[in-house]
Design a protein around this motif. Structure first.
Motif, PDB file in Angstrom:
ATOM      1  N   GLY A 504      45.369  50.842  52.455  1.00 56.15           N
ATOM      2  CA  GLY A 504      44.964  50.791  51.062  1.00 56.15           C
ATOM      3  C   GLY A 504      44.672  49.382  50.588  1.00 56.15           C
ATOM      4  O   GLY A 504      45.309  48.426  51.019  1.00 56.15           O
ATOM      5  N   LEU A 505      43.708  49.254  49.673  1.00 53.09           N
ATOM      6  CA  LEU A 505      43.319  47.958  49.123  1.00 53.09           C
ATOM      7  C   LEU A 505      43.611  47.955  47.628  1.00 53.09           C
ATOM      8  O   LEU A 505      42.904  48.589  46.834  1.00 53.09           O
ATOM      9  N   ASN A 506      44.646  47.260  47.252  1.00 46.49           N
ATOM     10  CA  ASN A 506      45.028  47.150  45.844  1.00 46.49           C
ATOM     11  C   ASN A 506      45.439  45.719  45.547  1.00 46.49           C
ATOM     12  O   ASN A 506      46.259  45.144  46.270  1.00 46.49           O
ATOM     13  N   SER A 507      44.869  45.155  44.501  1.00 47.07           N
ATOM     14  CA  SER A 507      45.261  43.828  44.036  1.00 47.07           C
ATOM     15  C   SER A 507      45.955  43.963  42.684  1.00 47.07           C
ATOM     16  O   SER A 507      45.795  44.973  41.989  1.00 47.07           O
ATOM     17  N   ALA A 508      46.724  42.943  42.307  1.00 49.13           N
ATOM     18  CA  ALA A 508      47.467  43.005  41.046  1.00 49.13           C
ATOM     19  C   ALA A 508      47.414  41.656  40.335  1.00 49.13           C
ATOM     20  O   ALA A 508      47.347  40.608  40.978  1.00 49.13           O
ATOM     21  N   TRP A 509      47.449  41.725  38.994  1.00 50.45           N
ATOM     22  CA  TRP A 509      47.464  40.498  38.207  1.00 50.45           C
ATOM     23  C   TRP A 509      48.100  40.763  36.847  1.00 50.45           C
ATOM     24  O   TRP A 509      48.286  41.912  36.439  1.00 50.45           O
ATOM     25  N   ARG A 510      48.442  39.684  36.169  1.00 49.01           N
ATOM     26  CA  ARG A 510      49.015  39.793  34.829  1.00 49.01           C
ATOM     27  C   ARG A 510      47.892  40.005  33.815  1.00 49.01           C
ATOM     28  O   ARG A 510      46.842  39.354  33.893  1.00 49.01           O
ATOM     29  N   ASP A 511      48.124  40.902  32.861  1.00 46.97           N
ATOM     30  CA  ASP A 511      47.039  41.337  31.995  1.00 46.97           C
ATOM     31  C   ASP A 511      46.646  40.336  30.916  1.00 46.97           C
ATOM     32  O   ASP A 511      45.693  40.576  30.172  1.00 46.97           O
ATOM     33  N   GLU A 512      47.321  39.207  30.823  1.00 48.07           N
ATOM     34  CA  GLU A 512      46.875  38.206  29.858  1.00 48.07           C
ATOM     35  C   GLU A 512      45.723  37.368  30.413  1.00 48.07           C
ATOM     36  O   GLU A 512      45.216  36.463  29.745  1.00 48.07           O
ATOM     37  N   PHE A 513      45.294  37.695  31.639  1.00 51.29           N
ATOM     38  CA  PHE A 513      44.087  37.088  32.210  1.00 51.29           C
ATOM     39  C   PHE A 513      42.989  38.147  32.284  1.00 51.29           C
ATOM     40  O   PHE A 513      43.220  39.274  32.725  1.00 51.29           O
ATOM     41  N   LYS A 514      41.799  37.786  31.835  1.00 52.60           N
ATOM     42  CA  LYS A 514      40.659  38.694  31.825  1.00 52.60           C
ATOM     43  C   LYS A 514      39.583  38.182  32.786  1.00 52.60           C
ATOM     44  O   LYS A 514      39.585  37.031  33.198  1.00 52.60           O
ATOM     45  N   GLY A 515      38.655  39.068  33.102  1.00 46.25           N
ATOM     46  CA  GLY A 515      37.576  38.687  34.009  1.00 46.25           C
ATOM     47  C   GLY A 515      37.972  38.732  35.468  1.00 46.25           C
ATOM     48  O   GLY A 515      37.294  38.174  36.326  1.00 46.25           O
ATOM     49  N   VAL A 516      39.072  39.404  35.767  1.00 49.14           N
ATOM     50  CA  VAL A 516      39.543  39.522  37.151  1.00 49.14           C
ATOM     51  C   VAL A 516      38.971  40.810  37.749  1.00 49.14           C
ATOM     52  O   VAL A 516      39.124  41.880  37.165  1.00 49.14           O
ATOM     53  N   HIS A 517      38.312  40.713  38.867  1.00 53.57           N
ATOM     54  CA  HIS A 517      37.751  41.892  39.553  1.00 53.57           C
ATOM     55  C   HIS A 517      36.842  42.700  38.625  1.00 53.57           C
ATOM     56  O   HIS A 517      37.017  43.901  38.441  1.00 53.57           O
ATOM     57  N   THR A 518      35.858  42.032  38.062  1.00 56.96           N
ATOM     58  CA  THR A 518      34.990  42.711  37.111  1.00 56.96           C
ATOM     59  C   THR A 518      33.680  43.217  37.716  1.00 56.96           C
ATOM     60  O   THR A 518      33.206  44.286  37.357  1.00 56.96           O
ATOM     61  N   TRP A 519      33.065  42.451  38.616  1.00 51.83           N
ATOM     62  CA  TRP A 519      31.717  42.829  39.064  1.00 51.83           C
ATOM     63  C   TRP A 519      31.454  42.526  40.531  1.00 51.83           C
ATOM     64  O   TRP A 519      30.540  43.074  41.139  1.00 51.83           O
ATOM     65  N   CYS A 520      32.245  41.665  41.134  1.00 52.82           N
ATOM     66  CA  CYS A 520      31.944  41.127  42.459  1.00 52.82           C
ATOM     67  C   CYS A 520      32.550  41.989  43.558  1.00 52.82           C
ATOM     68  O   CYS A 520      33.683  42.466  43.437  1.00 52.82           O
ATOM     69  N   ALA A 521      31.805  42.208  44.630  1.00 51.84           N
ATOM     70  CA  ALA A 521      32.264  43.087  45.708  1.00 51.84           C
ATOM     71  C   ALA A 521      33.475  42.531  46.439  1.00 51.84           C
ATOM     72  O   ALA A 521      34.303  43.293  46.948  1.00 51.84           O
ATOM     73  N   ARG A 522      33.571  41.224  46.537  1.00 52.71           N
ATOM     74  CA  ARG A 522      34.764  40.576  47.064  1.00 52.71           C
ATOM     75  C   ARG A 522      35.269  39.679  45.942  1.00 52.71           C
ATOM     76  O   ARG A 522      35.051  38.480  45.920  1.00 52.71           O
ATOM     77  N   SER A 523      35.962  40.304  44.996  1.00 51.94           N
ATOM     78  CA  SER A 523      36.162  39.674  43.692  1.00 51.94           C
ATOM     79  C   SER A 523      36.919  38.356  43.742  1.00 51.94           C
ATOM     80  O   SER A 523      36.734  37.502  42.871  1.00 51.94           O
ATOM     81  N   TYR A 524      37.769  38.164  44.736  1.00 56.91           N
ATOM     82  CA  TYR A 524      38.542  36.926  44.735  1.00 56.91           C
ATOM     83  C   TYR A 524      37.689  35.690  44.976  1.00 56.91           C
ATOM     84  O   TYR A 524      38.115  34.569  44.696  1.00 56.91           O
ATOM     85  N   ILE A 525      36.459  35.858  45.466  1.00 54.35           N
ATOM     86  CA  ILE A 525      35.596  34.687  45.646  1.00 54.35           C
ATOM     87  C   ILE A 525      34.977  34.234  44.324  1.00 54.35           C
ATOM     88  O   ILE A 525      34.361  33.181  44.263  1.00 54.35           O
ATOM     89  N   SER A 526      35.145  35.042  43.256  1.00 55.44           N
ATOM     90  CA  SER A 526      34.537  34.695  41.981  1.00 55.44           C
ATOM     91  C   SER A 526      35.564  34.455  40.879  1.00 55.44           C
ATOM     92  O   SER A 526      35.205  34.395  39.706  1.00 55.44           O
TER      93      SER A 526
END
Length: 542
Positions: A504-526
């Motif tokens: 399984g592929l699941n990432s996690a973050w704190r919700d006071e940050f926005k713009g995380v994993h919004t549009w990019c296929a490999r989102s951590y590069i953006s």
């Protein structure tokens, strides 16, 4: 032209290799609310990077640490369509053999030197083509790279190659020619103190502790980045990493850094976001890598015995907590067009395993032992470490004592991929966004080289090499699929690896940050381009 029409046009035109010119506009990030400025975003990783030269290798840890320092020509969106980065527009010739990129004119390296087409040519021809584990396979399709002027790059292909833009859009980071030319690329000191064109500037690397990146005030994308600072925090122990995440000492965990056991605990929990979105570049498969250079793993019956001795369902349940599914071959099932569901299956059958070991010439001795061996895994990733522990226990039951070697990531890479000093290794490898990019590199004989995440097993089969070559040159998806179906049958028959889990592929973050994993296929590069802090200021720093 409406953006929706543009993306559809791109897909149709790419498939048909019709002459086209593409000039996309960056998609607004979380357009529902205005991005704020300021704040520090802390990324948790499990080990020190091996290198921060992302053009000379590919590793999730290295990329998590260094992606915000660099740019690529294009970036892939969630549908694997290219969007502008260092290239503001591009066109593909009618015959599919010429790709012309028009570069931005206002990008500079962090040391103030202007970015030009010479940097692109040098990166692709002198670095990726020789050192990148996937690039060395992909770029065989490229005959030449030409630079008619400082802001134009022309790729001439030997044959039409549909995956090229997908490779460029997911992992083809551009490095500075003036810092690397006429040096030993792999030993260049800038691998440890990188200079890029990206949204964040490298400031400090304290091994075993952290990497600090600071906002690039001269970034060529207007209004970006939003954050003041990104800190990459190195926490090898998964339990300690989760304690830090819960205590808000870490803000973001990419999927390999988030133990599967923790996904359900943080999903729908106030203050946190858990998402499978942003991993569309392709599924990953966890596998056992057999070192075919040495006995007993050069014996097919031994490898088959090990395959029958291990219960993949149990590994999926206990190591991945049921978030994925057992794997049966080198291409993941979600890549439906290329996946072959009819390959040979190795059911869990310990009696069959013992029979095969007897036939292979490894009967039990008076002490009940057939032979002793070892297995390597990255101790910083719960999934791999737990799977290796389970494999050790299963093989012990059929008379094969296994020494469990849980190493830090750099030591694991060195032993497995550089020195080939291993018996078995457990690790996960990405298989997308296309088999030509991420699958072939593991099995073609031309990629048996001391490079991280290349063909470390030493597997060599001429027919496999030929089928991968035919698949990458085939003009139609249907024909490509036929070649991939055949190559999967052969590889599974030869069993140079044992495929355990499509995890399984699941990432996690704190919700006071926005713009995380919004549009990019490999989102951590953006992350550096897109992420903002909701508690920041309306105006950018002066």
């Amino acid at each position: 032209m409406k953006r929706g029409v543009t993306w559809l046009t791109l897909w149709i035109f790419c498939s048909a290799s019709i002459l086209m010119t593409i000039a996309f506009f960056p998609c607004p990030v979380h357009a529902q609310e205005k991005s704020k400025y300021g704040g520090t975003f802390i990324i948790g990783i499990g080990a020190d990077p091996a290198s921060l030269n992302l053009a000379a290798g590919f590793s999730t840890v290295d990329t998590l640490a260094g992606a915000n320092i660099y740019n690529m020509l294009v970036k892939s969106d969630s549908d694997l369509n290219p969007r502008p980065d260092l290239a503001e527009s591009w066109k593909i010739s009618e015959d599919g053999l010429t790709y012309t990129f028009h570069l931005v004119k206002n990008a500079t390296w962090h040391d103030g030197v202007p970015f030009t087409s010479a940097d692109v040519k040098f990166t692709f021809t002198e670095v990726m083509n020789k050192h990148h584990p996937r690039g060395a396979v992909v770029l065989k399709a490229v005959e030449s790279v030409e630079t008619p002027d400082p802001y134009t790059v022309v790729f001439k292909l030997r044959h039409p190659y549909d995956p090229l833009l997908k490779f460029m859009g997911n992992e083809a980071f551009v490095i500075a020619k003036h810092l690397y030319e006429n040096t030993d690329i792999l030993k260049n000191p800038y691998n440890l103190k990188p200079v890029g064109t990206g949204p964040f500037v490298f400031k400090e690397w304290k091994r075993g502790s952290h990497i600090i990146l600071e906002r690039n005030p001269s970034y060529f994308k207007p209004g970006k980045p939003y954050l003041d600072k990104i800190i990459v925090r190195i926490v090898p122990d998964p339990s300690s990493r989760m304690i830090a995440f819960e205590a808000k000492e870490i803000d973001y965990l990419y999927y390999v850094m988030l133990p599967s056991s923790e996904v359900s605990r943080f999903k729908n929990r106030p203050g946190f976001v858990v998402s499978s979105k942003g991993h569309e570049d392709g599924p990953s498969i966890m596998m056992i890598n057999f070192n075919l250079r040495k006995p007993p793993f050069n014996n097919l019956k031994v490898r088959q015995a090990i395959a029958h001795a291990i219960d993949k369902e149990y590994i999926e349940e206990k190591a991945d907590y049921g978030l994925g599914k057992p794997a049966i071959g080198p291409i993941a099932s979600v890549m439906r067009w290329a996946f072959n569901p009819n390959v040979k299956l190795f059911e869990f059958n310990p009696k069959k395993a013992e029979q095969l070991l007897d036939e292979a010439g490894y009967p039990k001795g008076a002490d009940g032992i057939r032979f002793k061996t070892s297995i390597i895994a990255d101790r910083g990733t719960f999934l791999y470490a737990k799977a290796a522990e389970i494999i050790r226990d299963y093989l012990g039951k059929i008379g094969i004592p296994v020494e469990l070697k849980l190493l830090d990531r750099s030591s694991m890479i060195d032993a497995t991929y550089i020195r080939w000093d291993f018996d078995m290794q457990v690790h996960g490898l990405g298989t997308g966004p296309d088999p030509a990019i991420a699958v072939a590199r593991t099995y073609v004989s031309t990629n048996i080289k001391p490079v991280a995440f290349a063909n470390a097993s030493g597997y060599s089969n001429k027919e496999v090499d030929e089928l991968f070559a035919l698949a990458e040159k085939a003009p139609a998806v249907k024909k490509r699929a036929e070649y991939y179906h055949k190559v999967q049958e052969i590889i599974v028959r030869d069993l140079p690896y044992l495929w355990l889990s499509e995890y399984g592929l699941n990432s996690a973050w704190r919700d006071e940050f926005k713009g995380v994993h919004t549009w990019c296929a490999r989102s951590y590069i953006s992350l550096g381009d897109d992420v903002s802090w909701t508690k920041g200021k309306d105006a950018p720093p002066k």
